[in-house]
Write a protein that holds these residues in place. Structure first.
Motif, mmCIF file in Angstrom:
data_model
loop_
_atom_site.group_PDB
_atom_site.id
_atom_site.type_symbol
_atom_site.label_atom_id
_atom_site.label_comp_id
_atom_site.label_asym_id
_atom_site.label_seq_id
_atom_site.Cartn_x
_atom_site.Cartn_y
_atom_site.Cartn_z
ATOM 1 N N GLN A 199 36.306 13.652 24.482
ATOM 2 C CA GLN A 199 36.704 14.688 25.432
ATOM 3 C C GLN A 199 38.028 15.344 25.058
ATOM 4 O O GLN A 199 38.237 16.534 25.327
ATOM 5 N N ASN A 200 38.927 14.579 24.422
ATOM 6 C CA ASN A 200 40.263 15.095 24.152
ATOM 7 C C ASN A 200 40.485 15.542 22.708
ATOM 8 O O ASN A 200 41.551 16.068 22.388
ATOM 9 N N ASN A 202 36.712 9.094 25.965
ATOM 10 C CA ASN A 202 38.068 9.636 26.041
ATOM 11 C C ASN A 202 38.423 10.382 24.762
ATOM 12 O O ASN A 202 38.973 11.493 24.800
ATOM 13 N N ASP A 260 35.938 0.737 29.451
ATOM 14 C CA ASP A 260 36.973 1.730 29.746
ATOM 15 C C ASP A 260 36.656 3.102 29.175
ATOM 16 O O ASP A 260 37.520 3.989 29.163
ATOM 17 N N ILE A 267 43.619 5.115 23.582
ATOM 18 C CA ILE A 267 43.803 5.162 25.040
ATOM 19 C C ILE A 267 44.574 6.403 25.465
ATOM 20 O O ILE A 267 44.702 6.664 26.666
ATOM 21 N N CYS A 268 45.083 7.170 24.510
ATOM 22 C CA CYS A 268 45.927 8.315 24.855
ATOM 23 C C CYS A 268 45.145 9.352 25.642
ATOM 24 O O CYS A 268 44.042 9.755 25.268
ATOM 25 N N THR A 269 45.741 9.785 26.735
ATOM 26 C CA THR A 269 45.169 10.827 27.577
ATOM 27 C C THR A 269 45.628 12.192 27.076
ATOM 28 O O THR A 269 46.428 12.295 26.140
ATOM 29 N N GLN A 270 45.147 13.231 27.727
ATOM 30 C CA GLN A 270 45.591 14.574 27.374
ATOM 31 C C GLN A 270 47.096 14.726 27.578
ATOM 32 O O GLN A 270 47.763 15.429 26.817
ATOM 33 N N GLU A 271 47.632 14.031 28.581
ATOM 34 C CA GLU A 271 49.086 14.100 28.813
ATOM 35 C C GLU A 271 49.851 13.476 27.648
ATOM 36 O O GLU A 271 50.903 14.014 27.227
ATOM 37 N N HIS A 272 49.354 12.364 27.126
ATOM 38 C CA HIS A 272 49.990 11.762 25.957
ATOM 39 C C HIS A 272 49.919 12.703 24.749
ATOM 40 O O HIS A 272 50.901 12.859 24.015
#
Length: 418
Positions: A314-315, A311, A306, A385-390
Motif C-alpha cells: 500500500q505504501n 503495508n 499484522d 513496519i514503517c507507515t506512510q508517516e514514517h
C-alpha cells in the motif's frame, strides 16, 4: 567487574524502538533497517517476550532435537514459496552459510561443481561465497576457487520512472557462456532477484524468464539468493513469488530479515528432489538454535497477523513517488529504482555518496551506501513496519540532506569565483 560495567555503559548509548534508534539521547529514523536485517525494526514486543521466555528455558539445543521444530516452521513457509519448493534445511545462522549449503545441494544433485554468478552480486563473506560474488575487492588477498565457476554481466536496472522493459536481445548471451566457458561443469546459477550490495539493481522480468529457460535446457539448478529480498522486503514474502516469479527457482536461500529484529538465522528451501544432504554434510554449531527458531517462527506469524505485506504494498507508491519527486528537484539524485521497501538511487560519485550519508546523519537519518560497482548508490530500505508517516519523515530528512549539500556546494562555488 570494571570491564563489564564499561561494556554495559557503551551499549547503553543505544536504544531501539521500532524504526528508531536513539543514540546518546538523539532519535534517528533508520532508513536502512540496520544492515537490512530489521524487518520489524529494532524492537517488537511479541518476539522479545517469546525470546525472554526461551532464554529462561534454554538457549542451545543440538540439531538432533530441533528437526520437528524446523518442520513446523516449514509448514508455515510453504504457503509463501513457489510451487514445488517444499523442503527445508535449517542449520545456519548466516546468509553465507546458507548459500554454501545451497551450492552443496546443487553439486551433490548434479555431480558437477561450477557456479554461474553475476557481476556486482553479493552472496556472502566466507571464502567460497565471496569467491562467487561479483566484486573482486573482497578476495584480492585470499585464494579459493570452485572449479568451473564463471561470472557474467547482468542487465541494467529497470528504473522507477520507466515502464519500458529492455528487449531480450540486449541480455547477456547466457547460452554462449555455458557452451564456451563451462566445459559442461555447471551445477547451478545463483542470482539475487534484486541485487542488494551491487547497487539495488532491479532486473527486467524477461531476464528471469530467459534464465529459467536456458537453465532448464542444461539441467542447471537455479538458486534464488533471497537473503536481502526475502521475508516481505519487496512486498511479497519472497521476491520469487512476486516481482521475480518468472524465475521459478529450485532453491531459495534466506537469512537477514528472517530473524525479525536482528536475531541471526538462515536457511534453505528447496524442491523435494533436492532434499539430499546427509546431516553431517552441512551444519553449524548454532544452526537452528532455540532463539533463532523462536524469532523465525514469530516473524512468519507476525507478517500475516499484522498485515506486513499489505503495508508494504500500500505504501510503496508513496515511497517511490517521493523519491522521484526528490530526483526531479535535485540533479544529484538519479536512477531511482526499487520494489516494495527496497529502493535506491545514484549520486554523482562515491565521495558525494559518503557526504550524503554523513549529512543525513546530521539530520537524524540513517542511510547506507553501496561499495560495489562505482560505489555511488544510496539505499533506502526502511523497516517493513514503517507507515506512510514514517516514510514522510524519511523523505523530508532526505530533502533536508540534499538541500544542505546544495547550499554548501553553492557557498564553495561562490568562494572559488571571488
Amino acid at each position: 567487574m570494571e570491564n563489564k560495567d564499561h561494556l554495559e555503559d557503551m551499549l547503553s548509548r543505544f536504544v531501539g524502538h521500532g524504526p528508531y534508534l536513539i543514540i546518546d539521547g538523539e532519535k534517528y529514523i533508520d532508513a536502512a533497517s540496520g544492515t537490512f536485517n530489521l524487518q520489524l525494526g529494532y524492537t517488537n514486543d511479541r518476539i522479545a517476550d517469546k525470546l525472554k521466555q526461551q532464554i529462561d528455558r534454554c538457549t542451545h539445543l543440538s540439531s538432533a532435537y530441533t528437526r520437528e521444530m524446523s518442520q513446523h516452521i516449514l509448514s508455515k513457509l510453504v504457503k509463501y514459496t513457489p510451487e514445488g519448493v517444499d523442503r527445508i534445511w535449517l542449520r545456519d545462522v548466516s546468509g553465507s552459510g546458507a548459500v554454501e549449503c545451497a551450492i552443496r545441494i546443487a553439486q551433490k544433485s548434479t555431480g558437477r561443481s561450477g557456479v554461474i554468478s553475476f557481476f556486482l552480486a553479493h552472496h556472502g563473506q566466507s571464502l567460497a561465497t565471496a569467491q562467487i560474488s561479483g566484486n573482486a575487492f573482497r578476495i584480492k588477498d585470499f585464494h579459493v576457487s570452485i572449479d568451473g565457476s564463471i561470472k557474467i554481466p547482468a542487465p541494467a536496472s529497470v528504473l522507477a520512472e520507466s515502464s519500458l522493459q529492455p528487449d531480450e536481445e540486449q541480455f547477456v548471451d547466457l547460452e554462449q557462456f555455458i557452451q564456451l566457458g563451462s566445459s559442461d561443469n555447471i551445477a547451478c546459477l545463483i542470482i539475487e532477484p534484486i541485487q542488494g550490495n551491487g547497487g539495488n539493481t532491479v532486473f527486467p522480468v524477461a531476464f528471469y524468464r530467459k534464465i529459467k529457460e536456458i537453465c532448464h535446457q542444461h539441467g542447471i539448478i537455479i538458486i534464488a539468493d533471497e537473503v536481502q529480498t526475502g521475508f516481505g522486503r519487496t512486498g511479497t514474502f519472497f521476491a520469487s513469488t512476486g516481482y521475480a516469479k518468472e524465475l521459478e527457482p529450485d532453491i531459495i536461500v534466506f537469512a537477514k530479515g528472517a530473524g525479525g529484529i536482528g536475531i541471526p538465522t538462515g536457511g534453505v528451501l528447496m524442491r523435494h528432489s533436492l532434499d539430499i544432504l546427509e546431516s553431517f554434510e552441512h551444519s553449524s554449531t548454532s544452526g537452528a538454535n532455540p532463539l533463532s527458531l523462536v524469532a523465525l517462527n514469530e516473524i512468519i506469524d507476525i507478517i500475516g497477523d499484522d498485515h506486513i505485506l499489505e503495508n508494504v504494498q500500500q505504501n510503496e507508491a508513496y515511497l517511490r513517488d517521493g523519491l522521484l519527486k526528490l530526483q526531479h528537484q535535485y540533479p544529484e539524485i538519479t536512477g531511482v529504482r526499487g520494489v516494495g521497501y527496497m529502493y535506491g538511487f545514484d549520486t554523482p560519485n562515491p565521495d558525494f555518496a559518503a557526504q550524503v550519508i554523513a549529512a543525513a546523519s546530521r539530520h537524524q537519518l540513517i542511510l547506507r551506501g553501496s561499495r560495489y560497482g562505482k560505489g555511488k548508490t544510496i539505499k533506502v530500505r526502511p523497516p517493513l513496519i514503517c507507515t506512510q508517516e514514517h516514510l514522510a519523515e524519511i523523505l523530508h530528512k532526505l530533502d533536508l540532506t540534499f538541500s544542505e549539500l546544495t547550499a554548501t556546494a553553492q557557498v564553495y562555488q561562490e568562494a572559488a569565483s571571488c
